[in-house]
Write an enzyme that holds these catalytic residues in place. Structure first.
Site, PDB file in Angstrom:
ATOM      1  N   LYS A  53      38.774  48.200  41.154  1.00  0.00           N
ATOM      2  CA  LYS A  53      40.011  48.750  40.610  1.00  0.00           C
ATOM      3  C   LYS A  53      39.845  49.067  39.123  1.00  0.00           C
ATOM      4  CE  LYS A  53      43.646  46.911  42.554  1.00  0.00           C
ATOM      5  NZ  LYS A  53      44.441  45.691  42.811  1.00  0.00           N
ATOM      6  N   ARG A  95      46.679  42.366  37.792  1.00  0.00           N
ATOM      7  CA  ARG A  95      46.170  42.805  39.099  1.00  0.00           C
ATOM      8  C   ARG A  95      44.755  42.314  39.316  1.00  0.00           C
ATOM      9  NH1 ARG A  95      46.703  49.225  38.661  1.00  0.00           N
ATOM     10  NH2 ARG A  95      46.821  49.084  40.944  1.00  0.00           N
ATOM     11  N   GLY A 142      43.344  38.053  51.223  1.00  0.00           N
ATOM     12  CA  GLY A 142      43.348  36.604  51.031  1.00  0.00           C
ATOM     13  C   GLY A 142      43.311  36.235  49.571  1.00  0.00           C
ATOM     14  N   MET A 200      44.627  36.665  45.582  1.00  0.00           N
ATOM     15  CA  MET A 200      45.890  36.987  44.950  1.00  0.00           C
ATOM     16  C   MET A 200      45.940  38.477  44.656  1.00  0.00           C
ATOM     17  SD  MET A 200      47.679  35.966  41.452  1.00  0.00           S
ATOM     18  CE  MET A 200      47.697  37.654  40.875  1.00  0.00           C
ATOM     19  N   ARG A 203      40.308  55.121  44.640  1.00  0.00           N
ATOM     20  CA  ARG A 203      38.977  54.681  45.075  1.00  0.00           C
ATOM     21  C   ARG A 203      38.526  55.617  46.178  1.00  0.00           C
ATOM     22  NH1 ARG A 203      41.531  49.375  47.891  1.00  0.00           N
ATOM     23  NH2 ARG A 203      42.935  50.614  49.144  1.00  0.00           N
ATOM     24  N   HIS A 222      30.189  31.372  68.149  1.00  0.00           N
ATOM     25  CA  HIS A 222      29.288  31.412  69.307  1.00  0.00           C
ATOM     26  C   HIS A 222      29.550  32.655  70.156  1.00  0.00           C
ATOM     27  CE1 HIS A 222      28.191  30.421  73.525  1.00  0.00           C
ATOM     28  NE2 HIS A 222      27.144  29.850  72.957  1.00  0.00           N
ATOM     29  N   SER A 248       1.361  48.036  68.575  1.00  0.00           N
ATOM     30  CA  SER A 248       2.808  48.127  68.709  1.00  0.00           C
ATOM     31  C   SER A 248       3.379  46.727  68.521  1.00  0.00           C
ATOM     32  CB  SER A 248       3.176  48.677  70.094  1.00  0.00           C
ATOM     33  OG  SER A 248       4.578  48.658  70.242  1.00  0.00           O
ATOM     34  N   CYS A 299       8.107  48.128  69.286  1.00  0.00           N
ATOM     35  CA  CYS A 299       8.825  48.327  70.544  1.00  0.00           C
ATOM     36  C   CYS A 299       9.836  47.224  70.808  1.00  0.00           C
ATOM     37  CB  CYS A 299       7.856  48.456  71.706  1.00  0.00           C
ATOM     38  SG  CYS A 299       6.824  47.008  71.942  1.00  0.00           S
ATOM     39  N   TYR A 352       6.190  55.045  64.364  1.00  0.00           N
ATOM     40  CA  TYR A 352       7.378  55.236  65.195  1.00  0.00           C
ATOM     41  C   TYR A 352       8.089  53.927  65.457  1.00  0.00           C
ATOM     42  CZ  TYR A 352       4.668  53.411  69.131  1.00  0.00           C
ATOM     43  OH  TYR A 352       3.934  52.601  69.945  1.00  0.00           O
TER      44      TYR A 352
HETATM   45  P1  ADP Z   1      46.735  46.037  45.696  1.00  0.00           P
HETATM   46  O1  ADP Z   1      45.329  45.815  45.417  1.00  0.00           O
HETATM   47  O2  ADP Z   1      47.364  45.111  46.654  1.00  0.00           O
HETATM   48  O3  ADP Z   1      47.037  47.494  45.997  1.00  0.00           O
HETATM   49  P2  ADP Z   1      47.732  46.580  43.068  1.00  0.00           P
HETATM   50  O4  ADP Z   1      47.200  45.862  41.934  1.00  0.00           O
HETATM   51  O5  ADP Z   1      47.201  47.933  43.284  1.00  0.00           O
HETATM   52  O6  ADP Z   1      47.511  45.689  44.349  1.00  0.00           O
HETATM   53  O7  ADP Z   1      49.300  46.603  42.869  1.00  0.00           O
HETATM   54  C1  ADP Z   1      50.309  46.492  43.854  1.00  0.00           C
HETATM   55  C2  ADP Z   1      51.329  47.611  43.676  1.00  0.00           C
HETATM   56  O8  ADP Z   1      51.889  47.567  42.364  1.00  0.00           O
HETATM   57  C3  ADP Z   1      50.717  48.966  43.829  1.00  0.00           C
HETATM   58  O9  ADP Z   1      51.589  49.793  44.515  1.00  0.00           O
HETATM   59  C4  ADP Z   1      50.535  49.429  42.433  1.00  0.00           C
HETATM   60  O10 ADP Z   1      50.562  50.819  42.351  1.00  0.00           O
HETATM   61  C5  ADP Z   1      51.722  48.799  41.717  1.00  0.00           C
HETATM   62  N1  ADP Z   1      51.429  48.576  40.300  1.00  0.00           N
HETATM   63  C6  ADP Z   1      50.405  47.895  39.794  1.00  0.00           C
HETATM   64  N2  ADP Z   1      50.379  47.937  38.467  1.00  0.00           N
HETATM   65  C7  ADP Z   1      51.448  48.665  38.097  1.00  0.00           C
HETATM   66  C8  ADP Z   1      51.974  49.079  36.839  1.00  0.00           C
HETATM   67  N3  ADP Z   1      51.395  48.755  35.702  1.00  0.00           N
HETATM   68  N4  ADP Z   1      53.085  49.822  36.838  1.00  0.00           N
HETATM   69  C9  ADP Z   1      53.686  50.156  38.005  1.00  0.00           C
HETATM   70  N5  ADP Z   1      53.250  49.799  39.201  1.00  0.00           N
HETATM   71  C10 ADP Z   1      52.129  49.062  39.277  1.00  0.00           C
HETATM   72 MG    MG Z   2      46.586  48.900  45.012  1.00  0.00          MG
END
Ligand code: ADP
Ligand code: MG
Ligand code: MG
Length: 902
Positions: free
Chosen positions: A29, A98, A107, A109, A343, A459, A786, A854, A874
């Site tokens: 990100k 973020r 999983g 935050m 991304r 398993h 082989s 093989c 091969y």
């Molecule tokens: P995730 O990885 O779960 O997408 P994000 O970090 O991208 O988490 O953020 C969750 C939501 O909050 C997304 O929709 C993102 O666009 C929004 N968001 C994150 N930072 C900001 C910001 N500075 N201003 C407004 N919206 C934000």
């Molecule tokens: Mg996001």
């Protein structure tokens, strides 16, 4: 001194300082926010705390020296840019915190928005928004909710419940109907929930909010679910996550604001266009949370044409820049567009091929790059039959797609029952909580396997993949009652005998029988459709990319096939010969009788008679295979397994004999067989009388096979064919073994050749470690090598696959002793080293020695790259894997050429 050095270490980067190639340091990100910033796109200002800071924190439990000061400096700069201070009562700067690791990871935050709000600054925010109290209180309640849930582990349902309660009191289902007073009251409720669970008041100090949030992101790297996910996806545990601090922009300021997500192309089909969702008057997470109904992105054109046009321009810029499909998050604040994330987007296997081909058509990437962007695993996925989801079948549960395929059958809850029903010709799905080695017979009998526990390394998953059997595991919403012979899920009960369908690719479990569709890609390889006869863009894309792979690759691709029909099919799939034609099956069925005579022969005459009867049958088999592979090499392996495998099992014979004796019947033949089975019993059959050892001990056995091959070749040549036989001797460990067999074989070939001249090569398998280590000597007697990497793996590690795969592999995978089963993908360091040694020393002794593999590894993508690197001629694999091997051989060639020139 040391402290001073660490203090100088850079732990925080401004967005303007990073770029997209710094994902290791800035996370995905952060790197992409930096890239967009430097492209001049409208990204709110902010900074990224590096993964190194996270690693240091996780190692010591404390923030590394210097980090706090660097955050201060960057925060001050951010405040200066925005002309606001964090949490200022009159005019607060708010930020989002973020997480963002190198790989996105469920999983962990996620995000806290609106950091910096408190009881005072909420008024300042409102004033700055022109007295918009509703907006300010809405933002504040969001902060407490997200902060409480993700930073302080307050159960999220309590906040949701309170929100629902407030809406119910108002008689509405829509958040937007709550006014400023309602939201102010809700903030009060939220604060109570917060203090009830945390034993403290909601923190009012903006900087404390920020620091706690940053720390929580670091800690979330080691949350249980994140750890589990990394293990399953084989993501290293020590990467750490970066943290992005971003100035807030507000989509919840009114109807001229909003937030959305977009793809530059359809990630499911690859079709070009505008794909996305938009939600007016909302903050980021509302779009994905599904709280209110979003509108299709196209609607934005009507709502805010200027922002829409700008978004399209930006999407084009991003596609041009990343040269690939991108996904995007954006927010519009009072008519001003802001980019919050991008991304290179995830896509389905089909879309991966279609998009790569499209980008070539558009001149954005070349064919080498297109080849690089698709994988053998994706191609393999496209070759499985799929469920026809047109009738919207009912999904019972979703688990982990552990071994691909579409399986339909009756639910069965124990192994024995599965075997019984399968014997009656019923397709079954074996359903268990988890499987263990006792379930093996049932797993073999079943069309598919479904478990409620365990992930990709359980398993069930490991064994199913080894068998190429469809498997879904860890469908944890299933209550499996093995004793009662049923499972329940969401109020439904599925009893033994009820039909279910499981999709090992997506992990979906369906009620009843779902129709299965053949794969369009297989129909293309079969020649049933061509890019000219179908509109399907997938067929055209696969054709295009496969053609390039074929042109680029240096490795030839052969197949493992022992029958004419298999050989023909593999040839349609692009096989350039047979790398392994096993002769064992030619001793089965109605020929068992003859093999029994051979084994029981007491005199030379009896033995010769049995062999003479087998000869024409073998010859006919070879004629058919040489015909199907006309003009291409066919490597025939002389008989390999221990002979007692062709006799009935000991117990069965013992019972027959006992019964016959009790009845006073004549059991002479069974008695003789029983005696033979007892005599031939081996403690370790895998290490016993098999392979070349058989040929040296049983007079005439190999000679008969060699004669059958030579005569079949002569017959084909007489009929105008072009047979290219290669005789392969299994399990050689010493050059003397090979020399002995070869001398006898050459005599026979010379005899046959008097009538018709066909060149026949004689070579050996390298599958015993000693053979690899003495390859220089062996090459003096071998015209080709082989690698039998299955046996080489077994003997290199000292375990037998049948015994160990179900017994302890799951544990080894769990402990990380194996990253992946060494039978699935070649163990480069150990077994691979034996391969390297043998290739180098074999070629040194005999320049130009032809070398192939093989074992099943020949169809494994990772292993194909390894075989390319060590310079094999091969790989050979099962017919179905041939296209995968062709593609990966092409990718390996392109990638190694790329890295040479870099
Ligand atoms: P995730 O990885 O779960 O997408 P994000 O970090 O991208 O988490 O953020 C969750 C939501 O909050 C997304 O929709 C993102 O666009 C929004 N968001 C994150 N930072 C900001 C910001 N500075 N201003 C407004 N919206 C934000
Ligand atoms: Mg996001
Ligand atoms: Mg072998």
């Amino acid at each position: 001194m040391a402290a001073a050095e660490t203090a100088k270490h850079t732990y925080v980067y401004d967005f303007a300082e990073g770029n997209k190639d710094l994902k290791d340091l800035l996370g995905g990100k952060g790197a992409n926010l930096a890239e967009m910033t430097n492209l001049g796109l409208p990204v709110p200002p902010g900074f990224t705390i590096t993964t190194e800071a996270c690693q240091a924190y996780l190692a010591t439990g404390e923030q590394p020296a210097g980090l706090a000061e660097q955050i201060d400096t960057h925060l001050a700069a951010l405040e200066a840019t925005r002309g606001k201070r964090l949490g200022d009562p009159a005019d607060p700067l708010l930020v989002s915190v973020r997480s963002g690791a190198k790989f996105s990871m469920p999983g962990m935050m996620e995000t806290v928005l609106n950091v910096g709000l408190n009881d005072e600054s909420v008024a300042g925010l409102s004033a700055q928004a022109g007295g918009n109290d509703r907006f300010a209180w809405d933002s504040y309640r969001r902060l407490i909710q997200m902060f409480g849930k993700t930073v302080c582990e307050v159960p999220g349902e309590e906040f949701e419940h309170a929100l629902d309660e407030a809406k119910r009191a108002k008689g509405t289902g829509n958040d937007l109907d709550l006014d400023a007073d309602d939201l102010r009251a809700l903030v009060g409720t939220y604060k109570k929930i917060f203090s009830k669970h945390t034993g403290r008041e909601f923190p009012q100090d903006p900087r404390e909010q920020l620091d706690l949030a940053i720390r929580a992101v670091f800690d979330s790297w080691n949350a249980d679910r994140a750890v589990l996910y990394r293990r399953q996806e084989r993501i290293p545990a020590d990467l750490g996550t970066a943290v992005n601090v971003v100035a807030m922009v507000f989509g919840n300021l009114g109807s001229d604001s909003g937030t959305g997500v977009a793809f530059t192309r359809d990630p499911a089909t690859g079709a070009q266009g505008i794909y996305g969702d938009y939600l007016a008057n909302a903050q980021g997470e509302d779009v994905v949370a599904g709280i209110r109904n979003t509108v299709p992105l196209q609607e934005l054109e009507r709502i805010d044409k200027r922002s829409y046009d700008e978004l399209l321009r930006i999407m084009a810029t991003l596609e041009g820049h990343y040269r690939d499909l991108c996904d995007i998050e954006f927010t519009i604040e009072r008519g001003k567009l802001w980019m919050l994330q991008t991304r290179v987007g995830k896509r389905t296997a089909a879309a991966a091929f279609i998009i790569a081909a499209q980008l070539v058509d558009e001149g954005i990437i070349d064919l080498d790059e297109a080849l690089h962007r698709v994988t053998g695993a994706q191609l393999a996925q496209l070759m499985f039959p799929r469920f026809d989801l047109g009738g919207a079948p009912e999904v019972l549960a979703k688990g982990v797609g552990a071994s691909p395929g579409a399986a339909v059958g009756k639910a069965v809850f124990d192994s024995q029952r599965a075997v019984e029903l399968a014997k009656q010709g019923e397709p079954v799905i074996l359903v268990r909580r988890e499987t263990n080695p006792d379930d093996l017979p049932g797993m073999i009998a079943a069309q598919g396997i479904l478990t409620s526990r365990g992930g990709k390394t359980s398993h069930a998953a490991v064994v199913a993949r080894g068998m190429g059997k469809t498997c879904v595991c860890g469908a944890d919403s299933l209550e499996v009652d093995v004793r009662g012979g049923q499972f329940t899920v969401g109020g439904h009960t599925v009893r033994e005998g009820d039909m279910i369908s499981v999709d090992g690719t997506t992990g979906c479990v369906y009620r009843d029988k779902v129709q299965v569709q053949p794969s369009a890609v297989v129909r293309y390889f079969e020649g049933d459709v061509t890019p000219e006869t179908t509109e399907d863009p997938l067929v055209a894309a696969v054709h295009r990319i496969m053609s390039h792979a074929d042109a680029a690759r240096r490795l030839r691709v052969r197949t493992n096939a022992d029958t004419g029909p298999d050989a023909a099919r593999a040839r349609r799939f692009g096989a350039e010969g047979i790398g392994l034609c096993r002769t064992e099956h030619m001793f089965l069925g109605d020929r068992r009788e003859l093999v029994e005579r051979l084994i029981l022969a007491r005199t030379d005459e009896e033995r010769q008679a049995a062999l003479a009867a087998l000869l024409p049958l073998q010859r006919a088999d070879f004629v058919e295979i040489f015909r199907e592979m006309d003009g291409l090499p066919v490597t025939v392996r002389l008989i390999d397994p221990p002979l007692h495998e062709f006799l009935p099992p000991l117990e069965e014979l013992a019972v027959n004999v006992a019964v016959a004796q009790a009845r006073g019947e004549d059991a002479a033949k069974d008695e003789a067989l029983l005696a033979a089975v007892r005599r031939m019993h081996e403690q370790n059959p895998m290490l016993g009388l098999r392979g070349v050892r058989l040929g040296l001990v049983i007079p005439g056995l190999f000679a008969m096979q060699v004669r059958a091959i030579a005569e079949a070749a002569a017959e084909r040549a007489r009929d105008g064919g072009d047979p290219r036989p290669e005789i392969m001797v299994p399990l050689v460990g010493a050059v003397q073994e090979l020399e002995t067999v070869r001398a006898e074989a050459e005599k026979i070939i010379a005899e046959v050749r008097r009538e018709q001249s066909v060149e026949i090569l004689i070579g050996t398998m390298i599958e015993v470690p000693r053979a690899a280590l003495t390859a220089g000597q062996i090459a003096e007697a071998a015209q080709f090598f082989s690698f039998g990497t299955n046996d080489l793996t077994q003997m290199g590690w000292g375990f037998s696959r049948d015994d160990v795969e179900g017994a302890f592999f799951w544990r080894y995978l769990e402990l990380g002793i194996f990253g992946i089963s060494p039978f699935e993908s070649i163990d480069r360091e150990g077994v691979g080293r034996l391969v390297r040694i043998a290739v180098d020393e074999g070629r040194a002794a005999r320049p130009g020695l032809k070398v192939g593999v093989c074992g099943e590894h020949g169809g494994d993508p990772e292993s194909v790259h390894f075989f390319h690197e060590v310079g094999l001629d091969y790989v050979s694999c099962s017919p179905f894997r041939v296209p995968v091997a062709r593609l990966e051989a092409g990718r390996a060639a392109v990638e190694s050429a790329g890295s040479d020139s870099r």
